[in-house]
Design a protein around this motif. Structure first.
Motif, PDB file in Angstrom:
ATOM      1  N   LEU A 271       0.743  -1.232  -0.043  1.00 12.33           N
ATOM      2  CA  LEU A 271      -0.029  -0.087   0.039  1.00 12.33           C
ATOM      3  C   LEU A 271       1.128   1.211  -0.045  1.00 12.33           C
ATOM      4  O   LEU A 271       0.479   2.049  -0.742  1.00 12.33           O
ATOM      5  CB  LEU A 271      -0.699  -0.111   1.140  1.00 12.33           C
TER       6      LEU A 271
ATOM      7  N   LEU B  92       1.880   1.604  -3.253  1.00  9.78           N
ATOM      8  CA  LEU B  92       0.572   2.275  -4.167  1.00  9.78           C
ATOM      9  C   LEU B  92       0.532   3.708  -3.851  1.00  9.78           C
ATOM     10  O   LEU B  92       0.162   4.462  -5.066  1.00  9.78           O
ATOM     11  CB  LEU B  92      -0.504   1.666  -3.728  1.00  9.78           C
TER      12      LEU B  92
ATOM     13  N   LYS C  52      -4.837  -1.964   5.708  1.00  7.83           N
ATOM     14  CA  LYS C  52      -5.354  -0.491   5.394  1.00  7.83           C
ATOM     15  C   LYS C  52      -5.377   0.568   6.515  1.00  7.83           C
ATOM     16  O   LYS C  52      -4.932   1.569   6.638  1.00  7.83           O
ATOM     17  CB  LYS C  52      -6.846  -0.619   5.034  1.00  7.83           C
TER      18      LYS C  52
ATOM     19  N   LEU D 185      -1.909   1.529   7.074  1.00 11.95           N
ATOM     20  CA  LEU D 185      -1.514   2.781   6.035  1.00 11.95           C
ATOM     21  C   LEU D 185      -2.040   3.947   6.789  1.00 11.95           C
ATOM     22  O   LEU D 185      -1.198   5.188   6.623  1.00 11.95           O
ATOM     23  CB  LEU D 185      -1.981   2.405   4.807  1.00 11.95           C
TER      24      LEU D 185
ATOM     25  N   MET E 134      -8.635   1.276  -5.185  1.00 10.01           N
ATOM     26  CA  MET E 134      -7.392   1.701  -4.782  1.00 10.01           C
ATOM     27  C   MET E 134      -7.255   3.079  -4.807  1.00 10.01           C
ATOM     28  O   MET E 134      -6.756   3.959  -3.855  1.00 10.01           O
ATOM     29  CB  MET E 134      -6.308   1.340  -5.571  1.00 10.01           C
TER      30      MET E 134
END
Length: 255
Positions: free
Chosen positions: A110, A113, A165, A168, A236
């Motif tokens: 992530l 990303l 998540k 993150l 995303m």
């Protein structure tokens, strides 16, 4: 032996024994013990500490404790200006790069990303993580507090959340990453830069239906995967917007 009084603030209390949290307590210290030695002996990794006050004056990790010292230990400040005081690190890192330990593979993907160079290999031993963090000026992300106590690790973050998540969001909040994020620039698998590729160069690396529906593609030159704006990208994109801001850069990822 000398006796000093300690008080830890905010989330640093999470590392202490329950009986020591959120109040002053006295502790016997070896003669010539430094602030860093005692802070870590009590369970708090030095990478989690931003400011130490001894008898009201800011000091560094190498400060020698004396009889009767009163030690206040603080984490990263969100809203208080401590510029006039002595931070325990000489300077922040100029470029935000990470290395994640074996338990944080989902978080590593992530962060990639979001555009942050993040090394990850579930086979990395602690010694290699320590060496790479030092040689490449990387922030260590881990759920192992003992790893963060290693002497040459100067920048690190103990990750409290369990789901990627949530991890993150925690790292973004604690390290104030929103303004630095550049989503959809790195390959989630290889950590290598993505580059645009013409539709006629995609070939068999994307299903025929994808080629019929999409016109923009990017690729990773390491793993040669091709990415496009599919339904996975939409999910995303929503995640990136939730940790940055609604006007975050658009981009591409794999379906």
């Amino acid at each position: 032996m000398v006796t000093a009084t300690f008080r830890f603030y905010e989330e640093l209390n999470d590392f202490l024994a329950p009986s020591l949290r959120r109040h002053e307590f006295s502790c016997a210290c070896a003669r010539a013990a430094t602030a860093k030695h005692m802070i870590e002996a009590l369970g708090v990794p030095h990478t989690e500490v931003e400011l130490i006050l001894v008898n009201g004056e800011s000091v560094g990790f190498d400060h020698l404790l004396a009889e009767g010292d009163r030690v206040a230990v603080y984490p990263k400040f969100e809203s208080v200006d401590i510029q006039p005081l002595l931070r325990v690190r000489a300077a922040p890192l100029r470029v935000t790069r990470f290395i994640a330990d074996a338990h944080l593979g989902g978080l590593a993907q992530l962060l990639r990303l979001a555009g942050f160079d993040t090394l990850y290999d579930n086979g990395f031993p602690d010694d290699e993580i320590e060496a790479l963090a030092a040689s490449e000026n990387r922030i260590v992300l881990t759920r192992d507090r003992e790893l963060l106590k290693r002497r040459t690790i100067t920048h690190g973050c103990y990750v409290r959340a369990l789901k990627p998540k949530d991890q993150l969001r925690e790292v973004f909040d604690r390290l104030d990453l929103a303004a630095s994020a550049r989503p959809f620039r790195l390959c989630l698998t290889c950590n290598a830069p993505l580059r645009r590729i013409a539709k006629n160069e995609v070939g068999e690396r994307a299903p025929p239906g994808v080629l019929a529906r999409h016109t923009q593609f990017v690729t990773c030159d390491v793993c040669r995967r091709v990415f496009w704006e599919g339904t996975h990208w939409q999910r995303m994109r929503a995640l990136m917007d939730s940790v940055t801001h609604p006007s975050a850069h658009s981009g591409l990822t794999a379906d």
